[in-house]
Design a protein around this motif. Structure first.
Motif, PDB file in Angstrom:
ATOM      1  N   PRO A  71      10.801  49.437  29.172  1.00 20.30           N
ATOM      2  CA  PRO A  71      10.536  50.471  28.158  1.00 20.30           C
ATOM      3  C   PRO A  71       9.078  50.890  28.037  1.00 20.30           C
ATOM      4  CG  PRO A  71      11.156  48.365  27.152  1.00 20.30           C
ATOM      5  CD  PRO A  71      11.464  48.256  28.597  1.00 20.30           C
ATOM      6  N   MET A  72       8.126  49.943  28.179  1.00 16.40           N
ATOM      7  CA  MET A  72       6.726  50.315  28.015  1.00 16.40           C
ATOM      8  C   MET A  72       6.211  51.176  29.153  1.00 16.40           C
ATOM      9  SD  MET A  72       4.832  47.037  26.273  1.00 16.40           S
ATOM     10  CE  MET A  72       3.419  48.050  25.850  1.00 16.40           C
ATOM     11  N   ARG A  73       6.921  51.174  30.282  1.00 14.74           N
ATOM     12  CA  ARG A  73       6.537  52.040  31.389  1.00 14.74           C
ATOM     13  C   ARG A  73       7.010  53.477  31.172  1.00 14.74           C
ATOM     14  NH1 ARG A  73       5.245  50.228  36.529  1.00 14.74           N
ATOM     15  NH2 ARG A  73       4.801  47.994  36.702  1.00 14.74           N
ATOM     16  N   GLU A  74       7.936  53.661  30.239  1.00 13.34           N
ATOM     17  CA  GLU A  74       8.484  54.988  29.991  1.00 13.34           C
ATOM     18  C   GLU A  74       8.132  55.546  28.623  1.00 13.34           C
ATOM     19  OE1 GLU A  74      12.420  55.768  31.601  1.00 13.34           O
ATOM     20  OE2 GLU A  74      12.516  53.686  32.275  1.00 13.34           O
ATOM     21  N   VAL A  75       7.946  54.672  27.639  1.00 14.20           N
ATOM     22  CA  VAL A  75       7.636  55.107  26.279  1.00 14.20           C
ATOM     23  C   VAL A  75       6.516  54.238  25.716  1.00 14.20           C
ATOM     24  CG1 VAL A  75       8.521  55.541  23.958  1.00 14.20           C
ATOM     25  CG2 VAL A  75      10.063  55.725  25.924  1.00 14.20           C
ATOM     26  N   GLY A  76       5.484  54.880  25.216  1.00 16.23           N
ATOM     27  CA  GLY A  76       4.409  54.168  24.525  1.00 16.23           C
ATOM     28  C   GLY A  76       4.399  54.578  23.062  1.00 16.23           C
ATOM     29  N   ALA A  77       4.239  53.610  22.169  1.00 13.79           N
ATOM     30  CA  ALA A  77       4.343  53.937  20.748  1.00 13.79           C
ATOM     31  C   ALA A  77       3.323  53.172  19.920  1.00 13.79           C
ATOM     32  CB  ALA A  77       5.751  53.645  20.239  1.00 13.79           C
ATOM     33  N   LEU A  78       2.762  53.859  18.951  1.00 18.60           N
ATOM     34  CA  LEU A  78       1.926  53.252  17.925  1.00 18.60           C
ATOM     35  C   LEU A  78       2.581  53.549  16.585  1.00 18.60           C
ATOM     36  CD1 LEU A  78      -0.677  51.973  16.736  1.00 18.60           C
ATOM     37  CD2 LEU A  78      -1.669  54.270  16.768  1.00 18.60           C
ATOM     38  N   LEU A  79       3.257  52.544  16.025  1.00 18.89           N
ATOM     39  CA  LEU A  79       3.849  52.684  14.699  1.00 18.89           C
ATOM     40  C   LEU A  79       3.094  51.861  13.673  1.00 18.89           C
ATOM     41  CD1 LEU A  79       7.718  52.715  15.258  1.00 18.89           C
ATOM     42  CD2 LEU A  79       6.077  54.586  15.380  1.00 18.89           C
ATOM     43  N   ASP A  80       2.670  50.667  14.050  1.00 16.39           N
ATOM     44  CA  ASP A  80       1.945  49.781  13.135  1.00 16.39           C
ATOM     45  C   ASP A  80       0.927  48.992  13.941  1.00 16.39           C
ATOM     46  OD1 ASP A  80       0.989  48.075  11.222  1.00 16.39           O
ATOM     47  OD2 ASP A  80       2.917  47.129  10.762  1.00 16.39           O
ATOM     48  N   ALA A  81      -0.335  49.402  13.852  1.00 14.70           N
ATOM     49  CA  ALA A  81      -1.388  48.755  14.637  1.00 14.70           C
ATOM     50  C   ALA A  81      -1.600  47.299  14.223  1.00 14.70           C
ATOM     51  CB  ALA A  81      -2.698  49.528  14.486  1.00 14.70           C
ATOM     52  N   ARG A  82      -1.106  46.898  13.060  1.00 13.98           N
ATOM     53  CA  ARG A  82      -1.287  45.522  12.592  1.00 13.98           C
ATOM     54  C   ARG A  82      -0.268  44.556  13.187  1.00 13.98           C
ATOM     55  NH1 ARG A  82      -0.767  46.998   6.402  1.00 13.98           N
ATOM     56  NH2 ARG A  82       0.979  48.091   7.387  1.00 13.98           N
ATOM     57  N   ALA A  83       0.665  45.074  13.984  1.00 13.02           N
ATOM     58  CA  ALA A  83       1.715  44.240  14.563  1.00 13.02           C
ATOM     59  C   ALA A  83       1.165  43.458  15.759  1.00 13.02           C
ATOM     60  CB  ALA A  83       2.903  45.096  14.969  1.00 13.02           C
ATOM     61  N   VAL A  84       0.264  42.537  15.498  1.00 12.05           N
ATOM     62  CA  VAL A  84      -0.362  41.708  16.529  1.00 12.05           C
ATOM     63  C   VAL A  84      -0.721  40.364  15.902  1.00 12.05           C
ATOM     64  CG1 VAL A  84      -2.584  42.818  16.003  1.00 12.05           C
ATOM     65  CG2 VAL A  84      -2.329  41.527  18.117  1.00 12.05           C
ATOM     66  N   HIS A  85      -0.560  39.297  16.665  1.00 13.85           N
ATOM     67  CA  HIS A  85      -0.910  37.971  16.163  1.00 13.85           C
ATOM     68  C   HIS A  85      -2.419  37.903  15.935  1.00 13.85           C
ATOM     69  CE1 HIS A  85      -1.288  33.688  15.680  1.00 13.85           C
ATOM     70  NE2 HIS A  85       0.028  33.540  15.791  1.00 13.85           N
TER      71      HIS A  85
END
Length: 300
Positions: A71-85
């Motif tokens: 999926p990341m090769r076909e669609v890139g998305a930024l919905l919530d930049a805080r979604a990271v450890h």
């Protein structure tokens, strides 16, 4: 290309998205607009398979997101930049995502350079400012070099230089033939960035139109003429909407100044004023969505 057809999502007795249908075409930046609570975030989550619709379909290049093998090769998305450890470094966060999508490690360093985070690549994401975190989220969206990109409030936390950078980035991606969907409440940025607008209110489609046509529809022409009453009737016959101006003129919508001038010439009417008044994107948007505002503060 993103195709949305009859999309509906309910939460209990509340309908968040109601029979929504539109297409996001490649080669242009499509602005996704609407008041708070309009259903924009819910729609974007359904595009990415994070929420399941109660009715309707969403496809990306004729396939559902959940059916994409990488999926990341076909669609890139930024919905919530805080979604990271928060304890993971920026580079390790991107490297982990790259490995799960068969993306070369070299691409991690490329996107870190692209978003301006190379110097802090080894720092933990939890120490990042809001703007740095936003840049990391944008790097995630770009990681797979996808043909379809979605950004939810991408300029949040960015300084003026960063805002200019993301604006130029999105327009550059669209110029490469990619599909770019961006949701934002900043009308000034949408006016500079978007080519096309999809506007929703209370989960329903309000407008699906080029940004030039959207603003033109909200613009008008101030007319002053001899025998204004009869001329107003003639303009109405031609399909215009005419109302009196506070200063005694006529406010005309639905006809261009040249068409009004030709009508005056044909009717033998002398015009003393013919002034086009082009509204801003913000003014056109506020007028269109006035009845769709769900959360409205009272006057002080």
């Amino acid at each position: 290309m993103i195709k949305i057809a009859g999309l509906t999502k309910r939460y209990g007795d509340r309908t968040a998205v109601d029979g929504l249908t539109f297409t996001v075409e490649p080669g242009r930046v499509t602005g996704f607009l609407g008041p708070n609570g309009a259903g924009k975030s819910t729609t974007m989550r359904m595009i990415l398979g994070l929420d399941r619709p109660d009715a309707g379909t969403v496809t990306i290049g004729d396939r559902r997101y959940v059916d994409l093998p990488r999926p990341m090769r076909e669609v890139g998305a930024l919905l919530d930049a805080r979604a990271v450890h928060p304890m993971r470094t920026a580079r390790d966060h991107l490297l982990c995502l790259a490995q799960t999508n068969a993306i070369p490690a070299a691409r991690v360093d490329e996107v870190l350079e692209l978003v301006g985070l190379t110097s802090v690549a080894r720092k933990r994401a939890g120490t990042f400012s809001l703007g740095m975190g936003q840049r990391l989220g944008i790097a995630v969206a770009l990681l797979g070099d996808p043909k379809v990109l979605m950004f939810d409030e991408p300029v949040n936390g960015l300084d003026p230089e960063g805002i200019k950078w993301i604006r130029e980035l999105m327009r550059g991606l669209a110029a490469e033939g990619r599909t770019v969907l961006v949701s934002s409440h900043l009308m000034s940025e949408m006016a500079l960035t978007a080519d096309h607008l999809v506007v929703i209110g209370r989960g329903r489609l309000i407008a699906d139109v080029s940004i030039d046509d959207f603003v033109r529809q909200g613009s008008d022409v101030l007319v002053r003429a001899d025998d204004q009453d009869s001329f107003a009737g003639r303009l109405t016959e031609l399909g215009a909407t005419v109302r009196p101006d506070d200063d005694g003129g006529l406010v005309v919508t639905g006809l261009e100044p040249r068409e009004i001038g030709r009508a005056a010439l044909a009717a033998g009417v002398v015009l003393s004023e013919l002034t086009p008044r082009r509204v801003s994107l913000e003014e056109a948007y506020m007028d269109l969505t006035r009845d769709s505002i769900e959360f409205q503060a009272s006057a002080a």
